[in-house]
Design a protein around this motif. Structure first.
Motif, PDB file in Angstrom:
ATOM      1  N   ILE A   1       2.597   4.232   1.282  1.00 11.85           N
ATOM      2  CA  ILE A   1       3.751   3.684   0.552  1.00 11.85           C
ATOM      3  C   ILE A   1       4.010   2.332   0.894  1.00 11.85           C
ATOM      4  N   LEU A   2       4.046   1.924   2.175  1.00 15.16           N
ATOM      5  CA  LEU A   2       4.423   0.495   2.425  1.00 15.16           C
ATOM      6  C   LEU A   2       3.302  -0.492   1.937  1.00 15.16           C
ATOM      7  N   GLU A   3       1.974  -0.160   1.802  1.00 14.68           N
ATOM      8  CA  GLU A   3       1.175  -0.813   1.247  1.00 14.68           C
ATOM      9  C   GLU A   3       0.991  -0.974  -0.188  1.00 14.68           C
TER      10      GLU A   3
ATOM     11  N   ARG B   1      16.975   1.582  -2.520  1.00 14.65           N
ATOM     12  CA  ARG B   1      17.613   0.240  -2.305  1.00 14.65           C
ATOM     13  C   ARG B   1      17.553   0.388  -0.715  1.00 14.65           C
ATOM     14  N   TYR B   2      17.908   1.255   0.014  1.00 11.22           N
ATOM     15  CA  TYR B   2      17.986   1.238   1.349  1.00 11.22           C
ATOM     16  C   TYR B   2      17.122   2.043   2.220  1.00 11.22           C
ATOM     17  N   ALA B   3      16.057   2.516   1.512  1.00  9.60           N
ATOM     18  CA  ALA B   3      14.928   2.969   2.138  1.00  9.60           C
ATOM     19  C   ALA B   3      14.118   2.262   3.153  1.00  9.60           C
ATOM     20  N   TRP B   4      13.974   0.997   2.869  1.00  8.20           N
ATOM     21  CA  TRP B   4      13.307   0.052   3.783  1.00  8.20           C
ATOM     22  C   TRP B   4      14.124  -1.126   4.291  1.00  8.20           C
TER      23      TRP B   4
ATOM     24  N   SER C   1       7.169  -0.605  -7.532  1.00 14.25           N
ATOM     25  CA  SER C   1       8.532  -0.027  -7.525  1.00 14.25           C
ATOM     26  C   SER C   1       8.641   1.090  -6.548  1.00 14.25           C
ATOM     27  N   ASP C   2       9.654   1.330  -5.912  1.00 18.42           N
ATOM     28  CA  ASP C   2       9.936   2.761  -5.089  1.00 18.42           C
ATOM     29  C   ASP C   2       9.181   3.872  -5.590  1.00 18.42           C
ATOM     30  N   GLU C   3       9.366   4.232  -6.845  1.00 22.08           N
ATOM     31  CA  GLU C   3       9.034   5.393  -7.510  1.00 22.08           C
ATOM     32  C   GLU C   3       7.537   5.422  -7.539  1.00 22.08           C
ATOM     33  N   ALA C   4       6.965   4.309  -8.027  1.00 19.67           N
ATOM     34  CA  ALA C   4       5.607   4.214  -8.192  1.00 19.67           C
ATOM     35  C   ALA C   4       4.813   4.019  -7.035  1.00 19.67           C
ATOM     36  N   ALA C   5       5.257   3.317  -6.083  1.00 25.01           N
ATOM     37  CA  ALA C   5       4.756   3.268  -4.700  1.00 25.01           C
ATOM     38  C   ALA C   5       4.775   4.766  -4.100  1.00 25.01           C
TER      39      ALA C   5
END
Length: 272
Positions: free
Chosen positions: A131-133, A210-213, A140-144
């Motif tokens: 996911i981080l990669e 928005r706050y996940a990372w 975006s978050d959903e796509a990652a």
């Protein structure tokens, strides 16, 4: 009891049974410290590696959820004898590990906790790394999250099946401790592989995108969406950032200018 002379007289039990009881009580009294230290180390390690506040909380929650489900199922199977209808007929054929068992073996939770924590953490770190990669690539978050689950799904599933078979084989042991350990570990691996990692963990990561990372920051604007991910899956051109596109344009212009020098008839004659 207090003797007449004022001294105290202690009466105790000796032998293997008394020693085993004392060891069990002392080990179980230290078990909460084992849980706290293990989860504390996991939290600090994940927070430092991924530079996030939400990710370690989510990881500790999912690891504890997996272990809790396996221990609860173990209570139902062994203490409440939900497998009595299965174990009794099988015991008549030589498998008597569950015949007459009405409680946990006290060593099973202590020995299995660290192992199950490591297995759940391993699969989770593998998913989070992907996911981080993809987040670093501009998704975006959903796509990652979607692409990471798609990329790691088969590997995690195959690894989970292998571990499930390895631990599940202990269920057929006639030793009660090995039998219970195999059942709990196999169930934990199955739940973590096919429920927690592909569904529960991605869902928690999507609740607060928005706050996940936070407080980690990414170089790209995270402009790539799920549609871009579908295009990648269909074999379209890979994504390039704006700086890469400018660099490719400049390289193409230089190559085109060099080729144009030899495109005239005079230049071709000089080459000949």
């Amino acid at each position: 009891h207090q003797a007449a002379a004022g001294d105290w007289l202690f009466i105790g039990l000796l032998g293997a049974s008394a020693d085993s009881w004392s060891i069990m009580n002392h080990a179980m009294s230290l078990f909460p410290y084992q849980i706290g230290i293990t989860f504390g180390v996991i939290f600090v390690f994940i927070a430092v590696v991924f530079r996030s506040v939400f990710v370690p909380f989510r990881m500790v929650l999912t690891v504890a959820y997996t272990i809790g489900i396996s221990y609860g199922a173990g209570v139902l199977m062994f203490q409440y004898q939900w497998l009595t209808d299965v174990s009794v007929p099988v015991a008549r054929q030589g498998w008597s590990a569950l015949d007459g068992v009405t409680a946990y073996t006290w060593t099973v939770p202590i020995f299995s906790f660290s192992l199950l924590s490591a297995l759940a953490l391993d699969y989770d770190v593998f998913l989070l790394t992907r996911i981080l990669e993809f987040k670093e690539m501009g998704y975006s978050d959903e796509a990652a999250i979607s692409k990471a689950v798609w990329k790691t799904g088969r590997i995690i599933s195959f690894a989970g099946v292998i571990m499930f078979i390895a631990f599940g084989s202990l269920v057929f042991s006639n030793t009660t401790m090995l039998n219970q350990f195999g059942a709990i570990a196999a169930l934990a691996v199955f739940v973590d592989t096919f429920m927690i990692r592909p569904f529960f963990a991605p869902a928690l990561m999507s609740i607060f995108p928005r706050y996940a990372w936070w407080p980690r920051k990414f170089k790209h604007n995270l402009e790539r969406s799920v549609d871009d991910m579908r295009g990648d899956l269909e074999g379209s051109q890979p994504y390039h950032s704006q700086d890469q596109e400018k660099s490719d344009t400049m390289i193409g212009a230089v190559i085109g200018h060099s080729l144009s020098r030899y495109s005239t008839p005079r230049a071709q004659a000089q080459m000949l």
